[in-house]
Scaffold this active site. Structure first.
Site, PDB file in Angstrom:
ATOM      1  N   ASP A  44      11.563   1.243  58.373  1.00  8.62           N
ATOM      2  CA  ASP A  44      10.482   1.248  59.361  1.00  8.62           C
ATOM      3  C   ASP A  44      10.163   2.685  59.777  1.00  8.62           C
ATOM      4  O   ASP A  44       9.217   2.931  60.530  1.00  8.62           O
ATOM      5  CB  ASP A  44      10.781   0.339  60.560  1.00  8.62           C
ATOM      6  CG  ASP A  44      12.059   0.711  61.277  1.00  8.62           C
ATOM      7  OD1 ASP A  44      12.705   1.693  60.886  1.00  8.62           O
ATOM      8  OD2 ASP A  44      12.408   0.010  62.260  1.00  8.62           O
ATOM      9  N   GLU A 182      24.258   5.656  61.674  1.00  6.57           N
ATOM     10  CA  GLU A 182      23.317   6.760  61.922  1.00  6.57           C
ATOM     11  C   GLU A 182      23.756   7.578  63.135  1.00  6.57           C
ATOM     12  O   GLU A 182      23.997   7.027  64.228  1.00  6.57           O
ATOM     13  CB  GLU A 182      21.900   6.202  62.144  1.00  6.57           C
ATOM     14  CG  GLU A 182      20.883   7.308  62.435  1.00  6.57           C
ATOM     15  CD  GLU A 182      19.433   6.900  62.262  1.00  6.57           C
ATOM     16  OE1 GLU A 182      19.160   5.766  61.847  1.00  6.57           O
ATOM     17  OE2 GLU A 182      18.565   7.752  62.544  1.00  6.57           O
TER      18      GLU A 182
HETATM   19  O1  KIV Z   1      13.887   3.419  58.708  1.00  4.63           O
HETATM   20  C1  KIV Z   1      14.657   4.148  58.068  1.00  4.63           C
HETATM   21  O2  KIV Z   1      14.253   4.980  57.249  1.00  4.63           O
HETATM   22  C2  KIV Z   1      16.087   3.990  58.301  1.00  4.63           C
HETATM   23  C3  KIV Z   1      17.009   4.989  57.666  1.00  4.63           C
HETATM   24  C4  KIV Z   1      16.870   6.309  58.269  1.00  4.63           C
HETATM   25  C5  KIV Z   1      18.406   4.504  57.641  1.00  4.63           C
HETATM   26  O3  KIV Z   1      16.488   3.104  58.998  1.00  4.63           O
END
Ligand code: KIV
Length: 265
Positions: A44, A182
Site C-alpha cells: 500500500d 519494520e
Molecule cells: O507497503 C509497503 O511497501 C510495505 C513494505 C514497506 C513492507 O508494507
C-alpha cells in the site's frame, strides 16, 4: 519454477536469505523477476510512490487490485503478496475475508499482508483456514501512523519488545507464513527471528532477519527527498532519469532529435 510458501520456509531452515521488493507495474515487475527476487509485494506504499499521498491510509482495495493485475501480467516466478489496505479488514472478519478473496480472485496475487499483532490473529486464522497465505507486519505499521504519532522506531522499551515478540508468536500460531518487521531495533528483530520457525522479513530491522524488503523506488534511488536511515539506494535512477530528460529536452529544443536515421523515409 514458481516460488511457494514452502520454498520460503525451506530457505529459512537452510539459512538462505529471502529478497523481497515492492512493485506496482508490469515494467518493474518484469525487471524484478529477471533479477531473481523471490517475493514481490504490491504494497500500500503505492499510495506514497504511485499516488503521491503522504500516508497509506487512503489506499483502497480497488487501487491494490489495479496494481496487482499490472504486476501479475508480467511475472511468473516470484511469490506475490498484496497488502490489505487500511479499512478493508479492521471492521469485521467478513470484511477482511472478502477483501482478501478479491485481491486473490481479481488481482491474481498469491497471498495477502496485514498490519498488526494480536488483533489480527482471528483474521489470520480465518484466512489461512480459507486457503489464503498470510504475511504479518509488526513494528512500525504505517496504516496506524496517526495512532503511532508518526513514523518512528517501535519496540524500543522492554515491555513493547516483549509484546512484539508475543504478537509474532501468536501470528505464527494463527497460521501466518512469514512476518515483516519494520523499524524495530536490530536485537529485537534477531530475537523474533530466532524464536520463529517462519521467516521474518526486515525493513529497518537490521541484518539478522531471514530476508529483507525495500520499496522499489528507494532501492533504485528514485526519491527526491533524503531517504530513511535504513534505506540503501542500490542505484541512483532518479538522477539518471533527470539527466536523460534534460538531454532529451535539449535535443528536442535544438532540433537534433530525431535525426535523419530516426525518421521514416
Ligand atoms: O507497503 C509497503 O511497501 C510495505 C513494505 C514497506 C513492507 O508494507
Amino acid at each position: 519454477m514458481a516460488m511457494t510458501i514452502a520454498d520460503l520456509k525451506r530457505m529459512k531452515t537452510q539459512g538462505e536469505r529471502i529478497s523481497m521488493l515492492t512493485a506496482y507495474d508490469a515494467t518493474f515487475a518484469r525487471l524484478v523477476e529477471a533479477a531473481g527476487i523471490e517475493v514481490i509485494l504490491i504494497g500500500d506504499s503505492l499510495g506514497n510512490v504511485m499516488q503521491g499521498r503522504s500516508t497509506t491510509v487512503p489506499v483502497t482495495v480497488e487501487d491494490i487490485i489495479y496494481h496487482s493485475r499490472c504486476v501479475m501480467r508480467a511475472c511468473q516466478r516470484p511469490f506475490v503478496v498484496a497488502d490489505l489496505p487500511f479499512g478493508s479488514y479492521q471492521a469485521s472478519l467478513e470484511d477482511g475475508l472478502r477483501a482478501a478473496f478479491r485481491l486473490m480472485k481479481e488481482g491474481g496475487v498469491h497471498g495477502v499482508k496485514l498490519e498488526g499483532g494480536e488483533r489480527c490473529v482471528p483474521l489470520t486464522q480465518a484466512l489461512t483456514q480459507a486457503g489464503v497465505p498470510v504475511m504479518g507486519h509488526l513494528g512500525l505499521t504505517p496504516q496506524s501512523v496517526h495512532q503511532l504519532s508518526g513514523y518512528r522506531v517501535q519496540g524500543k522499551e522492554a515491555q513493547a519488545a516483549e509484546a512484539l515478540l508475543q504478537d509474532a508468536q501468536s501470528l505464527q500460531e494463527a497460521g501466518a507464513f512469514s512476518i515483516v518487521l519494520e523499524c524495530v531495533p536490530r536485537q529485537l528483530a534477531a530475537r523474533v527471528t530466532q524464536a520463529l520457525h517462519i521467516p521474518t522479513i526486515g525493513i529497518g530491522a537490521g541484518p539478522d532477519c531471514d530476508g529483507q524488503v525495500l520499496v522499489l523506488q528507494d532501492c533504485l534511488g528514485m526519491g527526491l527527498e533524503k531517504p530513511a536511515k535504513f534505506v540503501r539506494p542500490f542505484a541512483m535512477l532518479g538522477e539518471t532519469a533527470i539527466e536523460a530528460f534534460k538531454a532529451y529536452a535539449h535535443e528536442v529544443r535544438s532540433g537534433t532529435y530525431p535525426n535523419d536515421g530516426e525518421s521514416y523515409h
